[in-house]
Design a protein around this motif. Sequence first.
Motif, short mmCIF file in Angstrom:
data_model
loop_
_atom_site.label_atom_id
_atom_site.label_comp_id
_atom_site.label_asym_id
_atom_site.label_seq_id
_atom_site.Cartn_x
_atom_site.Cartn_y
_atom_site.Cartn_z
N PHE A 18 5.68 9.80 53.11
CA PHE A 18 5.48 11.18 53.56
C PHE A 18 5.89 11.35 55.01
CE2 PHE A 18 2.08 11.48 50.09
CZ PHE A 18 2.92 12.19 49.23
N ARG A 19 5.63 10.33 55.83
CA ARG A 19 6.03 10.42 57.23
C ARG A 19 7.54 10.59 57.34
NH1 ARG A 19 8.48 7.90 60.86
NH2 ARG A 19 8.90 6.10 59.51
N VAL B 48 12.34 16.70 56.92
CA VAL B 48 12.97 17.88 56.32
C VAL B 48 12.31 19.16 56.84
CG1 VAL B 48 13.54 16.54 54.25
CG2 VAL B 48 11.51 18.00 54.24
N VAL B 49 11.02 19.11 57.12
CA VAL B 49 10.32 20.28 57.64
C VAL B 49 10.61 20.45 59.13
CG1 VAL B 49 8.09 21.41 57.89
CG2 VAL B 49 8.51 19.95 55.92
N ALA C 272 15.08 18.79 46.20
CA ALA C 272 15.61 17.43 46.03
C ALA C 272 14.49 16.40 46.06
CB ALA C 272 16.63 17.13 47.12
N LEU C 273 13.51 16.58 46.95
CA LEU C 273 12.38 15.67 47.01
C LEU C 273 11.59 15.70 45.71
CD1 LEU C 273 10.98 16.26 50.62
CD2 LEU C 273 12.02 14.16 49.76
N TRP D 104 15.10 3.81 52.65
CA TRP D 104 15.17 5.15 52.05
C TRP D 104 15.00 6.24 53.10
CZ3 TRP D 104 11.86 9.31 51.84
CH2 TRP D 104 12.18 10.33 50.92
N THR D 105 15.80 7.29 52.95
CA THR D 105 15.69 8.46 53.83
C THR D 105 15.61 9.71 52.97
OG1 THR D 105 18.10 8.62 54.02
CG2 THR D 105 16.93 7.37 55.74
N PRO D 106 14.97 10.75 53.46
CA PRO D 106 14.85 11.99 52.68
C PRO D 106 16.19 12.71 52.58
CG PRO D 106 13.98 12.32 54.87
CD PRO D 106 14.29 10.86 54.76
#
Length: 230
Positions: A141-142, A147-148, A98-99, A84-86
């Motif tokens: 979370f890592r 995205v940030v 989206a998250l 999985w990727t953000p």
Amino acid sequence: MSETSEDSGAPAPGSRRPGGRTARTRTAVRDAVLTGLTEHGYPALTVEYVAEHSGVHKTTLYRRWGGVEGMVADALDLAGEDAWTPPDTGSLAGDLRALAREVVEGFSDPAHAAAPTAFVGAAFQSPRAADALRSFYAERFRRCEEVVTRAMDRGEAPAATDAGAVVRAVSAPLFLRLFVTREPVDESVADQAADAALAAVNAGVFGRRTERPGQASAPGAAVGTSAAGS
């Protein structure tokens, strides 16, 4: 049901990570654990149930996982090994929304919510499951911090923004509603959580702070003081 040759020896419970037949055994056990948690909950999950539904002898289950706690923890470990990727929508606002919507969708759709909800329930009753759940979300979370980081590179967020704090701030109000207050959640609630986190980012709330030696903490910052400890 018979033990398979790859199960000889006695590694630490749930610590193996090879492929082949052992990987298939691990997956079968994971699937049985998910089914048992979903149908009966953690208190009713037994080694005998997992053995019957996985086709793996209970002696092997005890040897490799040590019992139900080890199997639940390893099922979470296996879930954390996915690819999985953000999201990458091109903007921080879009990514945070989206998250948040993924959280809502994941826990609102009955077809997908049963297993993760069961894992959360198990974590309240098993210290080892709690540790595994903490590790699972720490890794999630890592990955989300990207995205940030991208937003800082684009100039959408202040430099040195605490990416981990931002992505946790998006999901925190959603988990509060889902598991504490049991309030309904939908896309509008998801968007609100994302927009609130974005506003805090823009206000510099998530800037990394370094406390100087001898500097007093802000009032109420310590857990267990004031109203929090009453």
